[in-house]
Design a protein around this motif. Structure first.
Motif, PDB file in Angstrom:
ATOM      1  N   TRP A  78       0.812  -1.214   0.000  1.00  0.00           N
ATOM      2  CA  TRP A  78       0.000   0.000   0.000  1.00  0.00           C
ATOM      3  C   TRP A  78       0.850   1.271   0.000  1.00  0.00           C
ATOM      4  O   TRP A  78       0.347   2.357   0.267  1.00  0.00           O
ATOM      5  CB  TRP A  78      -0.940  -0.004   1.201  1.00  0.00           C
ATOM      6  N   THR A  79       2.141   1.171  -0.306  1.00  0.00           N
ATOM      7  CA  THR A  79       3.058   2.306  -0.264  1.00  0.00           C
ATOM      8  C   THR A  79       2.567   3.506  -1.076  1.00  0.00           C
ATOM      9  O   THR A  79       2.802   4.647  -0.686  1.00  0.00           O
ATOM     10  CB  THR A  79       4.450   1.877  -0.772  1.00  0.00           C
ATOM     11  N   SER A  81      -0.336   4.629  -1.521  1.00  0.00           N
ATOM     12  CA  SER A  81      -1.566   5.217  -1.004  1.00  0.00           C
ATOM     13  C   SER A  81      -1.360   5.531   0.476  1.00  0.00           C
ATOM     14  O   SER A  81      -0.682   4.793   1.179  1.00  0.00           O
ATOM     15  CB  SER A  81      -2.709   4.218  -1.194  1.00  0.00           C
ATOM     16  N   SER A  82      -1.966   6.621   0.945  1.00  0.00           N
ATOM     17  CA  SER A  82      -1.785   6.968   2.350  1.00  0.00           C
ATOM     18  C   SER A  82      -3.025   7.675   2.883  1.00  0.00           C
ATOM     19  O   SER A  82      -3.921   8.056   2.127  1.00  0.00           O
ATOM     20  CB  SER A  82      -0.549   7.863   2.530  1.00  0.00           C
ATOM     21  N   ASN A  85      -7.154   8.210   1.716  1.00  0.00           N
ATOM     22  CA  ASN A  85      -7.266   7.376   0.516  1.00  0.00           C
ATOM     23  C   ASN A  85      -6.986   5.912   0.836  1.00  0.00           C
ATOM     24  O   ASN A  85      -7.718   5.020   0.404  1.00  0.00           O
ATOM     25  CB  ASN A  85      -6.322   7.859  -0.575  1.00  0.00           C
ATOM     26  N   ARG A  86      -5.933   5.641   1.584  1.00  0.00           N
ATOM     27  CA  ARG A  86      -5.605   4.255   1.937  1.00  0.00           C
ATOM     28  C   ARG A  86      -6.714   3.644   2.780  1.00  0.00           C
ATOM     29  O   ARG A  86      -7.106   2.503   2.575  1.00  0.00           O
ATOM     30  CB  ARG A  86      -4.278   4.184   2.682  1.00  0.00           C
ATOM     31  N   ARG A  87      -7.207   4.417   3.741  1.00  0.00           N
ATOM     32  CA  ARG A  87      -8.281   3.906   4.611  1.00  0.00           C
ATOM     33  C   ARG A  87      -9.513   3.519   3.791  1.00  0.00           C
ATOM     34  O   ARG A  87     -10.100   2.451   3.988  1.00  0.00           O
ATOM     35  CB  ARG A  87      -8.628   4.982   5.641  1.00  0.00           C
ATOM     36  N   GLN A  90      -8.713   0.364   1.576  1.00  0.00           N
ATOM     37  CA  GLN A  90      -8.638  -0.870   2.357  1.00  0.00           C
ATOM     38  C   GLN A  90     -10.011  -1.301   2.850  1.00  0.00           C
ATOM     39  O   GLN A  90     -10.334  -2.491   2.829  1.00  0.00           O
ATOM     40  CB  GLN A  90      -7.647  -0.711   3.518  1.00  0.00           C
ATOM     41  N   ASN A 127      -6.507   5.033  -6.770  1.00  0.00           N
ATOM     42  CA  ASN A 127      -6.258   3.607  -6.536  1.00  0.00           C
ATOM     43  C   ASN A 127      -5.095   3.100  -7.398  1.00  0.00           C
ATOM     44  O   ASN A 127      -5.206   3.046  -8.619  1.00  0.00           O
ATOM     45  CB  ASN A 127      -7.525   2.812  -6.854  1.00  0.00           C
TER      46      ASN A 127
END
Length: 170
Positions: A78-79, A81-82, A85-87, A90, A127
């Protein structure tokens, strides 16, 4: 790179897992994406002879496009995305199964941000792992198809593959 019914896909992986899937992977796209990945990941891309890092993602993508796979089981990195956006990505990957749709607003509600439907759209647009993290399953709450980084024809094809839209007549 791997061929698919929606065109060539560029796949990239790190030691942690699949890090990127890119649609329409012609020569210009490949060069641009590899440059971006080099800057973001801080390492030069390399193709290891006989690399097994991408063998399983390619196998699973082939099975998905053939209708034999409904859920990807791959380690993901997942590098790229943070934060929010990552939340969102996921949450989406874990709770929106094959053959189902979710609205941008519903997804915003699921991550505890009821006023963030547009931000969810931006998260889907960021994404780095489309198809594997199947952002094509997110649609407008009003019933519209919404946007898609791979293009609306690609989104329609992926939704049709999952039985969520009729196959195009021609």
């Amino acid at each position: 790179m791997t061929d698919s019914p929606v065109g060539p896909l560029l796949l990239a992986a790190t030691d942690r897992g699949l890090v990127a899937v890119e649609f329409h992977a012609g020569p210009r796209t490949v060069a641009t994406v590899l440059d971006r990945l080099t800057r973001r990941l801080g390492a030069e891309p390399r193709q290891a002879a006989g690399s097994s890092r991408l063998a399983e993602p390619v196998r699973q993508l082939d099975a998905y496009f053939a209708g034999r796979l409904r859920q990807f089981a791959l380690p993901l990195d997942w590098t790229l995305s943070s934060g929010f956006n990552r939340r969102v990505l996921q949450e989406f990957a874990a709770h929106v199964p094959h053959g189902t749709l979710v609205g941008y607003q519903d997804l915003a509600d699921r991550v505890g941000e009821p006023g963030a439907a547009r931000a969810v759209g931006a998260a889907m647009g960021s994404n780095p792992l489309p198809v594997v993290v199947p952002c094509h399953r997110v649609v407008e709450s009003s019933g519209g198809i919404g946007g898609f980084g791979g293009g609306l024809e690609t989104k329609r094809a992926l939704l049709a593959l999952e039985g969520l839209l009729p196959q195009p007549l021609f």
